[in-house]
Design a protein around this motif. Sequence first.
Motif, PDB file in Angstrom:
ATOM      1  N   SER A  51       0.843  -1.194   0.000  1.00 16.01           N
ATOM      2  CA  SER A  51       0.000   0.000   0.000  1.00 16.01           C
ATOM      3  C   SER A  51       0.880   1.246   0.000  1.00 16.01           C
ATOM      4  N   ARG A  52       1.894   1.204   0.860  1.00 11.48           N
ATOM      5  CA  ARG A  52       2.792   2.365   0.942  1.00 11.48           C
ATOM      6  C   ARG A  52       3.512   2.578  -0.391  1.00 11.48           C
ATOM      7  N   THR A  53       3.899   1.491  -1.033  1.00 13.26           N
ATOM      8  CA  THR A  53       4.553   1.589  -2.340  1.00 13.26           C
ATOM      9  C   THR A  53       3.645   2.295  -3.343  1.00 13.26           C
ATOM     10  N   LEU A  54       2.376   1.943  -3.336  1.00 13.88           N
ATOM     11  CA  LEU A  54       1.445   2.580  -4.263  1.00 13.88           C
ATOM     12  C   LEU A  54       1.332   4.076  -4.003  1.00 13.88           C
ATOM     13  N   MET A  55       1.251   4.440  -2.724  1.00 10.85           N
ATOM     14  CA  MET A  55       1.135   5.861  -2.393  1.00 10.85           C
ATOM     15  C   MET A  55       2.350   6.625  -2.900  1.00 10.85           C
ATOM     16  N   GLU A  56       3.507   6.041  -2.654  1.00  8.34           N
ATOM     17  CA  GLU A  56       4.740   6.701  -3.069  1.00  8.34           C
ATOM     18  C   GLU A  56       4.834   6.748  -4.597  1.00  8.34           C
ATOM     19  N   ALA A  57       4.417   5.666  -5.226  1.00  3.71           N
ATOM     20  CA  ALA A  57       4.477   5.606  -6.683  1.00  3.71           C
ATOM     21  C   ALA A  57       3.607   6.686  -7.305  1.00  3.71           C
ATOM     22  N   ASN A  58       2.499   6.966  -6.648  1.00  2.00           N
ATOM     23  CA  ASN A  58       1.621   8.024  -7.156  1.00  2.00           C
ATOM     24  C   ASN A  58       2.352   9.368  -7.165  1.00  2.00           C
ATOM     25  N   GLU A  59       3.204   9.571  -6.161  1.00  2.00           N
ATOM     26  CA  GLU A  59       4.004  10.796  -6.105  1.00  2.00           C
ATOM     27  C   GLU A  59       5.119  10.793  -7.155  1.00  2.00           C
ATOM     28  N   CYS A  60       5.700   9.607  -7.367  1.00  2.00           N
ATOM     29  CA  CYS A  60       6.857   9.481  -8.276  1.00  2.00           C
ATOM     30  C   CYS A  60       6.447   9.382  -9.733  1.00  2.00           C
ATOM     31  N   GLY A  61       5.169   9.316 -10.018  1.00  4.28           N
ATOM     32  CA  GLY A  61       4.744   9.192 -11.406  1.00  4.28           C
ATOM     33  C   GLY A  61       4.914   7.796 -11.975  1.00  4.28           C
ATOM     34  N   CYS A  62       4.864   6.776 -11.114  1.00  5.14           N
ATOM     35  CA  CYS A  62       4.980   5.416 -11.654  1.00  5.14           C
ATOM     36  C   CYS A  62       3.884   4.533 -11.073  1.00  5.14           C
ATOM     37  N   LEU A  63       2.717   5.127 -10.836  1.00  8.25           N
ATOM     38  CA  LEU A  63       1.630   4.375 -10.214  1.00  8.25           C
ATOM     39  C   LEU A  63       1.204   3.178 -11.061  1.00  8.25           C
ATOM     40  N   SER A  64       1.135   3.389 -12.350  1.00 12.16           N
ATOM     41  CA  SER A  64       0.702   2.301 -13.221  1.00 12.16           C
ATOM     42  C   SER A  64       1.586   1.064 -13.025  1.00 12.16           C
TER      43      SER A  64
ATOM     44  N   ASN B  45      12.192   5.080 -10.737  1.00 11.70           N
ATOM     45  CA  ASN B  45      11.092   5.601  -9.927  1.00 11.70           C
ATOM     46  C   ASN B  45      10.401   4.482  -9.153  1.00 11.70           C
ATOM     47  N   LEU B  46      10.159   3.401  -9.843  1.00 11.11           N
ATOM     48  CA  LEU B  46       9.479   2.282  -9.206  1.00 11.11           C
ATOM     49  C   LEU B  46      10.332   1.698  -8.077  1.00 11.11           C
ATOM     50  N   ARG B  47      11.616   1.547  -8.321  1.00 13.36           N
ATOM     51  CA  ARG B  47      12.488   1.001  -7.273  1.00 13.36           C
ATOM     52  C   ARG B  47      12.516   1.932  -6.075  1.00 13.36           C
ATOM     53  N   LYS B  48      12.481   3.223  -6.335  1.00 15.84           N
ATOM     54  CA  LYS B  48      12.463   4.186  -5.226  1.00 15.84           C
ATOM     55  C   LYS B  48      11.168   4.022  -4.422  1.00 15.84           C
ATOM     56  N   ALA B  49      10.058   3.903  -5.139  1.00 13.91           N
ATOM     57  CA  ALA B  49       8.775   3.722  -4.449  1.00 13.91           C
ATOM     58  C   ALA B  49       8.787   2.434  -3.625  1.00 13.91           C
TER      59      ALA B  49
END
Length: 699
Positions: free
Chosen positions: A433-446, A558-562
């Motif tokens: 869940s946290r990864t998704l939230m962060e990904a939304n910020e990083c522009g890699c939600l998809s 970006n994804l790895r960061k998330a």
Amino acid sequence: MAELPILQFEEKIIETVERNSVVVIIGETGSGKSTQLSQILHRRGYTNSGVVGVTQPRRVAAVSVARRVSQELNVRLGEEVGYAIRFEDRTSERTRIKYLTDGVLLRESLSNPELDQYSVIILDEAHERSLNTDILLGLMKRLVKRRASNLKVLITSATLDGDKVSQFFSNCPVLNVPGKLYPVEILYSNERPKSYLESSLKTALDIHIKEPKGDVLIFMTGQDDIEKLVSKLEDRVRSLEEGSVLDAIILPLHGSLQPEMQVRVFSPPPPNCRRFIVATNIAETSLTVDGVVYVIDSGYVKQRQYNPSTGMYSLEVVQISKVQANQRAGRAGRTRPGKCYRLYPSVAYHEELLDATIPEIQRSSLAGSVLYLKSLDLPDIDILTFDFLDSPSSESLQDALKQLYLIDAIDENGLITRVGKTMAELPLEPSLSRTLMEANECGCLSQALTVAAMLSAETTLLPGRSKSTEKKRKHDHLDLPDGSGWGDHIQLLQIYECWHQTHYDIDWCKDRGLQVRGMTFVKDVRKQLCQIMQKIAKGSLDVQTSRRGKQTQQDYNNLRKALCVGYANQLAERMVFHNGYRTLGFKPQVVQVHPSSVLKPDDEGKFPNYVVYQELIATSRPYLRTVCAVNVAWVTPILNKVNKLNINKLSGGSGHIEEHAEGNISDLPKKDAVTAVPDDQESKIQAARERFLARKGKK
DNA sequence: GAGCACTGC
């Protein structure tokens, strides 16, 4: 239907429910409790003021019981009688009896904590003590006080722990409803066998030679011993004199079997034939095989347990409980009188076996459950003193708090954050869940949505291992993407994107040994997660689908960061002199990347300096399963947070800590705390690495 | 260079 024993108790049940808000029902197998309790309450008017909700631990049970009740009431499924499971809500405004998984009821209580649409809640199969059932039991205890005037709670349980549940609910009444099982004769061994495998084999052959017709169900612990016993049985049965005994069919039955193979167990056998079903505990509750007359019970089960101080899971073969032993025996008496052969002495049953299985809540990481309870935001609920039927250890609860703090779900005072509140809405473990939230910020939600969905289905993706599929997989290895050197999460993303580009071609999956069913599940989960994210973010969402399929290195970064932010509680650092890792944030463990990982050492034979991992599990040794390389720059802020961590404050205390409470934490992040690898082992590893490099050089 | 019991949102 009129024969069902429970119907004779209708008056007694109604009388008791009238006078008490909580009632425990001990309903043995075949009592009809799952289908009849709801109908009795319906007949007696309890559906006038609200819905009768019946929870089940499993989806199939919720669906099949709802279907049967709708038939008995002669109504269309989804109208007066309906069910709700993940991905499928077959209820309507008219629904009065609703079957649902306990997970769905927990989700409902998130948006409606008083559950006020229900006049009655029946927690069925509570003796199985699933994590969700245990949380519900705690919540019900609170709810019946708040809704004393208009809520009834019924809990069905097993003979051995009905009193305990009753005590939990202020000594509420316990009703016994007999079952409709045929008698099962229990036969004990004189002593514990040296090998339960050999002993099972011998017992099975004895039955085959001496006993009349009827199928044999044998409980083993896992795929390995099932395969061994199946092949031994085949050999020995074949060598028996032809015509002297019935024909025999020997069938393995376990969760990793392809569903098509499992179905074989349910198709009726040819005449004059005895079937031997060699199964895991999947046959204890989840699957019922018709025709079983003889049960062979090894007395063991493979159990997964969590160690909160190391963050490590392990799979261990342990003795079953009495509840389990009785459940297994009951499998012999469904169609006619049967026999159960226990491969342990009677004294072991009475003196060694625990009454009940250790509940899941005491064997799991509680990060998800604690986040859930925190997000309910009930002022009268404090996690550390939450009233559980069986409390988890305070160590386990503190571990959960620590994990949640590291991924920003709670603040340093243990209060849920906005991020945490949102995380709880997602049907995922907190890290994802946290990864998704962060990904939304990083522009890699998809991409993150895809990874989250793939991880949710991982075990159902790959076909069960066997000699043939193993060879095939090795052969076809090159057909699957390689994670571009970053590891398993990236590979999972790439696999799904490839499939997406084939427009979800079924043959594409088959050719690569991926289970179609699993991949379809991924697609469903991804869609569900996408919808929830959209609802949460109210449109401010970046689910770029146009760019899908063309991932760049920047996307991967970006994804790895998330992932690093989401899995801050599951981080490991490579050790200086070899390719082992030590875990960070827990009492440090020396662990290896699982050999099945796509992450491989670089040209110098070295793994990346830091990885996040999906799971830490000890099998033959401790392994990190499903890993992703992360950058040191992302790790540093996490380590700072680990250093600042104050468990006393997190637990809701003042932060002024007694000495020993701090001791727990101070041994977490210290660099030189790891001495677990003795020198000689260290040098062996060094030597192994040199050999590896030498081999690599030759190629 | 090893192997995972079973569920569920």
